[in-house]
Design an enzyme around this catalytic site. Structure first.
Site, PDB file in Angstrom:
ATOM      1  N   PRO A 282       0.919  -1.306   0.036  1.00 20.14           N
ATOM      2  CA  PRO A 282      -0.105   0.200   0.113  1.00 20.14           C
ATOM      3  C   PRO A 282       0.625   1.359   0.042  1.00 20.14           C
ATOM      4  O   PRO A 282       1.908   1.395   0.685  1.00 20.14           O
ATOM      5  CB  PRO A 282      -0.701  -0.254   1.392  1.00 20.14           C
ATOM      6  CG  PRO A 282       0.202  -0.957   2.219  1.00 20.14           C
ATOM      7  CD  PRO A 282       0.718  -1.899   1.246  1.00 20.14           C
ATOM      8  N   CYS A 349       2.705  29.053 -15.714  1.00 20.68           N
ATOM      9  CA  CYS A 349       2.278  29.765 -16.878  1.00 20.68           C
ATOM     10  C   CYS A 349       1.696  28.394 -17.660  1.00 20.68           C
ATOM     11  O   CYS A 349       2.062  28.047 -18.647  1.00 20.68           O
ATOM     12  CB  CYS A 349       3.266  30.267 -17.499  1.00 20.68           C
ATOM     13  SG  CYS A 349       3.740  31.780 -16.697  1.00 20.68           S
TER      14      CYS A 349
HETATM   15  C1  LIG Z   1       3.786  -2.109  -8.084  1.00 25.04           C
HETATM   16  C2  LIG Z   1       3.170  -1.023  -7.423  1.00 25.04           C
HETATM   17  N1  LIG Z   1       2.849  -1.324  -5.946  1.00 25.04           N
HETATM   18  C3  LIG Z   1       2.167  -0.461  -5.237  1.00 25.04           C
HETATM   19  C4  LIG Z   1       1.642   0.702  -5.517  1.00 25.04           C
HETATM   20  C5  LIG Z   1       1.246   1.416  -4.676  1.00 25.04           C
HETATM   21  O1  LIG Z   1      -0.151   1.958  -4.999  1.00 25.04           O
HETATM   22  P1  LIG Z   1      -1.395   3.023  -4.100  1.00 25.04           P
HETATM   23  O2  LIG Z   1      -0.583   4.047  -3.692  1.00 25.04           O
HETATM   24  O3  LIG Z   1      -2.450   3.016  -4.825  1.00 25.04           O
HETATM   25  O4  LIG Z   1      -1.421   1.973  -2.879  1.00 25.04           O
HETATM   26  C6  LIG Z   1       1.982   1.040  -6.904  1.00 25.04           C
HETATM   27  C7  LIG Z   1       1.267   2.207  -7.455  1.00 25.04           C
HETATM   28  O5  LIG Z   1       0.206   2.279  -8.172  1.00 25.04           O
HETATM   29  C8  LIG Z   1       2.653   0.103  -7.677  1.00 25.04           C
HETATM   30  O6  LIG Z   1       2.871   0.575  -8.997  1.00 25.04           O
END
Ligand SMILES: Cc1ncc(COP(=O)(O)O)c(C=O)c1O
Ligand SMILES: N[C@@H](CCCC[NH3+])C(=O)O
Length: 422
Positions: A282, A349
């Protein structure tokens, strides 16, 4: 009014506070634009994942692209998290923050050989490999170093995450991952290479996901594959279900992390996979609502269309310009006066340089506004367009305030540039 980020970000005695500290006081001391984060909001968000996973083998790998300030990484490392990285630069940050490379998963569709070497030497926990060709390159880099690279294949399950097209990653038209139909043969390929050791499976279907069903659909696809891969004699130790859980910017009601994990664990148990180690990546849901971007109103231009021109711009927060994303905007000290609709825009801008459109506000020049939900994908996506120094970052922990990044100074912006000798 319950703001996104509540209870850590709230109004107390008529003023916006982050934890125990009035935001206006921080702006007086550190200037604007200023990113202000709540450390306890971050800790609480990490705990919501970890508590839901208690009693099961797991690792929460914070996707640091959302906010990679060293003090933010330190906060998550102290909370027991690992990290999801996408570059050698991010790995260097983890190490500088005192994080454990042994808890790092390395994602990304285009890792360079140098980055692979750096990560192998640091001893990362796993490479999330995104193509068959990458398997060969990684194996050869590992063989040259005399080691085996731990790998997990990032599978593209072709599931619609029902999010903005720019931030969907798990559809067959996206550049990410290995198509689930090709994954079994890619696993056979990986298992046969001398420099690799298969350890897991990974998927990440997109960002700002507000529904449970795409996660469950992706999990089913992943479990089908785990079963097929193990039948082929290749053991899978961990399942990494990525990140992507959404947050409330306006009226979204994403499931809480605990609810999402509860549902996933139920499905895992039902399918006989409850014993497996689980990883999550996450980003936004750990930091997004832990931060605000504070900006000062420079000048008002009322008219047929009324513009409230502030000192933060698309270079400080690109999400509105890039995705037409809605970010809440509130006064740091509300005026008890009639409101009118303002387009809140920056000094850059570009007509695309806006932070919010048609916002009902009572404002005067010199007032401070806070752009809510700016803990994720704000500072990390900031640029120096228009030779604008990036803002300072402050971390609040109860009543303690820590300056965690100094405001950039203009000479730093062209320090590496050279005049041509005449
Ligand atoms: C491989 C991977 N893991 C985790 C994330 C974390 O995603 P989020 O910030 O939506 O939890 C991302 C971004 O989307 C990602 O590309
Ligand atoms: N940067 C995006 C999300 C992309 C996540 C990284 N794959 C945002 O601000 O919403």
């Amino acid at each position: 009014m319950n703001l996104p980020g509540s209870p850590w970000i709230a109004y107390t005695d008529g003023e916006l506070v982050v934890e125990d500290v009035p935001v206006n006081r921080l702006a007086d001391e550190y200037g604007t634009p200023l990113y202000v984060y709540s450390r306890n909001a971050m800790r609480t968000a990490a705990a919501s994942y970890q508590d839901a996973l208690a009693g099961r083998p797991h690792l929460v790998c914070y996707a640091m692209k959302a906010n990679s300030n060293l003090a933010v990484l330190q906060t998550f490392a102290e909370a027991g998290c690992g990290f999801d990285i996408v570059s050698g630069g991010e790995l260097a940050r983890v190490i500088a923050a005192g994080g454990d490379p042994g808890k790092v998963v390395f994602s990304g569709v285009g890792k360079t050989r140098a980055e692979m070497r750096q990560a192998l030497q640091a001893g990362v926990r796993c490479f999330n490999v995104e193509s068959e060709a990458e398997l060969d390159v990684l194996s050869s880099v590992a063989v040259a170093l005399g080691v085996r690279a731990p790998v997990s294949l990032r599978v593209n399950p072709d599931v619609d995450a029902k999010t903005h097209p720019y931030i969907s990653t798990g559809l067959k038209g996206n550049k990410f991952g290995i198509a689930h139909q090709q994954a079994l043969s890619a696993y056979r390929h990986a298992a046969a290479l001398p420099g690799l050791r298969v350890v897991g499976i990974d998927c990440h279907i997109g960002s700002q996901i507000t529904e449970l069903s795409p996660y469950l659909d992706a999990l089913d696809r992943v479990l089908d594959l785990v079963e097929a891969v193990e039948l082929a004699g290749i053991p899978i130790r961990h399942i990494d279900l990525g990140g992507g859980l959404g947050i409330t910017y306006t009226d979204e009601e994403p499931p809480e992390a605990g609810v999402l994990i509860g549902q996933l664990l139920k499905r895992l148990d039902e399918r006989g996979h409850g014993h497996r180690e689980l990883l999550f990546e996450p980003g936004r849901s750990l930091v997004g609502n832990a931060g605000v971007l504070v900006t000062e109103v420079l000048v008002l231009k009322p008219g047929a269309k009324s513009f409230c021109i502030v000192d933060a711009a698309m270079n400080d927060l690109v999400r509105p310009a890039m995705y037409e994303a809605y970010m809440g905007i509130v006064p740091c000290k509300p005026r008890h006066e009639p409101t009118r609709p303002w387009d809140v825009v920056g000094p850059v801008c570009e007509s695309g340089d806006w932070l919010g459109r048609e916002r009902e506000l009572a404002v005067k020049a010199g007032d401070r506004l806070a752009v809510l939900s700016s803990g994720a994908y704000a500072m990390t996506m900031a640029s120096n367009y228009n030779t604008r120094p990036r803002g300072a970052e402050v971390m609040v922990d109860g009543s303690s305030v820590h300056l965690i990044r100094e405001r950039e100074q203009v000479p730093q912006l062209f320090a590496g540039e050279k005049l041509i000798r005449r």
